[in-house]
Design a protein around this motif. Structure first.
Motif, short mmCIF file in Angstrom:
data_model
loop_
_atom_site.label_atom_id
_atom_site.label_comp_id
_atom_site.label_asym_id
_atom_site.label_seq_id
_atom_site.Cartn_x
_atom_site.Cartn_y
_atom_site.Cartn_z
N PRO A 11 0.73 -0.93 -0.16
CA PRO A 11 0.54 -0.34 -0.11
C PRO A 11 0.82 1.41 0.25
CG PRO A 11 0.32 -1.29 2.05
CD PRO A 11 1.16 -2.07 1.29
N THR A 12 0.01 2.20 0.40
CA THR A 12 0.93 4.04 -0.10
C THR A 12 1.48 4.07 0.88
OG1 THR A 12 -1.20 4.58 0.91
CG2 THR A 12 -1.16 4.20 -1.88
N ASN A 13 1.49 3.69 2.05
CA ASN A 13 2.32 3.98 3.38
C ASN A 13 3.62 3.03 3.57
OD1 ASN A 13 0.77 1.78 3.37
ND2 ASN A 13 1.57 1.54 6.13
N PHE A 14 3.96 2.06 2.32
CA PHE A 14 5.06 1.50 1.88
C PHE A 14 5.81 2.34 1.08
CE2 PHE A 14 3.80 -1.53 3.95
CZ PHE A 14 3.80 -2.67 4.78
N ARG A 15 5.58 3.55 -0.03
CA ARG A 15 6.07 4.75 -0.95
C ARG A 15 7.44 4.81 -0.63
NH1 ARG A 15 2.74 6.96 2.52
NH2 ARG A 15 3.18 9.51 3.16
N SER A 47 18.18 6.37 3.69
CA SER A 47 16.76 6.69 3.46
C SER A 47 15.81 6.74 5.06
CB SER A 47 16.20 6.17 2.39
OG SER A 47 14.72 6.52 1.68
N PRO A 48 16.14 8.36 5.92
CA PRO A 48 15.14 8.28 6.79
C PRO A 48 13.94 8.00 7.14
CG PRO A 48 16.97 10.13 6.03
CD PRO A 48 17.07 9.13 5.51
N LEU A 49 13.79 8.05 5.30
CA LEU A 49 12.26 8.24 5.52
C LEU A 49 11.11 6.54 5.54
CD1 LEU A 49 11.22 11.40 3.11
CD2 LEU A 49 10.90 11.38 5.40
N CYS A 50 12.25 5.59 5.06
CA CYS A 50 11.93 4.37 5.50
C CYS A 50 12.00 4.24 7.03
CB CYS A 50 13.17 3.78 5.01
SG CYS A 50 13.45 3.83 3.23
N THR A 51 11.02 3.48 7.59
CA THR A 51 10.99 2.91 8.63
C THR A 51 10.67 1.54 8.56
OG1 THR A 51 8.15 2.26 8.74
CG2 THR A 51 8.80 4.22 8.96
N LEU A 52 11.86 1.21 9.60
CA LEU A 52 12.66 -0.68 10.17
C LEU A 52 11.16 -1.12 10.64
CD1 LEU A 52 15.15 -1.90 10.44
CD2 LEU A 52 14.79 -0.94 13.09
N ASN A 53 10.65 -1.26 11.24
CA ASN A 53 9.43 -1.97 11.00
C ASN A 53 8.64 -2.23 9.73
OD1 ASN A 53 7.89 -3.75 12.53
ND2 ASN A 53 5.69 -1.49 11.55
N ASN A 54 8.36 -0.95 8.43
CA ASN A 54 8.15 -1.64 6.98
C ASN A 54 9.44 -2.24 6.80
OD1 ASN A 54 5.49 -0.04 7.73
ND2 ASN A 54 6.44 1.66 6.46
#
Length: 135
Positions: A11-15, A47-54
């Motif tokens: 989904p888009t929250n993984f953009r 890429s700090p916008l990437c979350t470890l959880n995702n």
């Protein structure tokens, strides 16, 4: 229109994660499933916008897809039900999975789009046990 890639199922929250993987040519299921904790931490630093959880979810879904042949939407469903690894899937019973999926559907007040049958759950668990034994 072309066929969907593995990353298109998210989904888009993984953009941000999808964008990073596309820019760095990390779209291969094999590469994604083999990412280590160190690799995930390095991605997050770059890429700090990437979350470890995702990032961990993407890796887990890639592993489910590669090792147990579970589609990305179905693997995502397993993650939401608390099944995050081949080991945890192999230790489950079809009854437990069916109950967890039903509980999730009731709490979200939605019905899953994929048709998950008892036989399919048994098949997933059987494959997970085979894969887990081979580790």
């Amino acid at each position: 229109m072309g066929s969907k890639t593995f990353l298109d199922y998210f989904p888009t929250n993984f953009r941000h994660e999808k964008s990073f993987f596309l820019k760095n040519n990390l779209v291969d299921l094999e590469k994604l499933s083999n990412l280590s904790e160190f690799d995930l931490n390095e991605i997050q630093k770059k890429s700090p916008l990437c979350t470890l959880n995702n990032l961990k979810k993407i890796r887990a879904i890639a592993i489910f897809k590669k090792e147990v042949e579970i589609s990305p939407p179905e693997a995502n469903l397993l993650l939401h039900c608390g099944i995050g690894s081949i080991k945890s899937l192999s230790l489950s019973t079809p009854y437990e999975l069916e109950a967890k999926i039903g509980r999730l559907e009731r709490s979200l007040r939605v019905k899953t789009e994929s048709e998950i049958t008892f036989a399919l759950l048994k098949q997933w668990i059987k494959r997970a046990k085979q894969v887990y034994k081979s580790y």
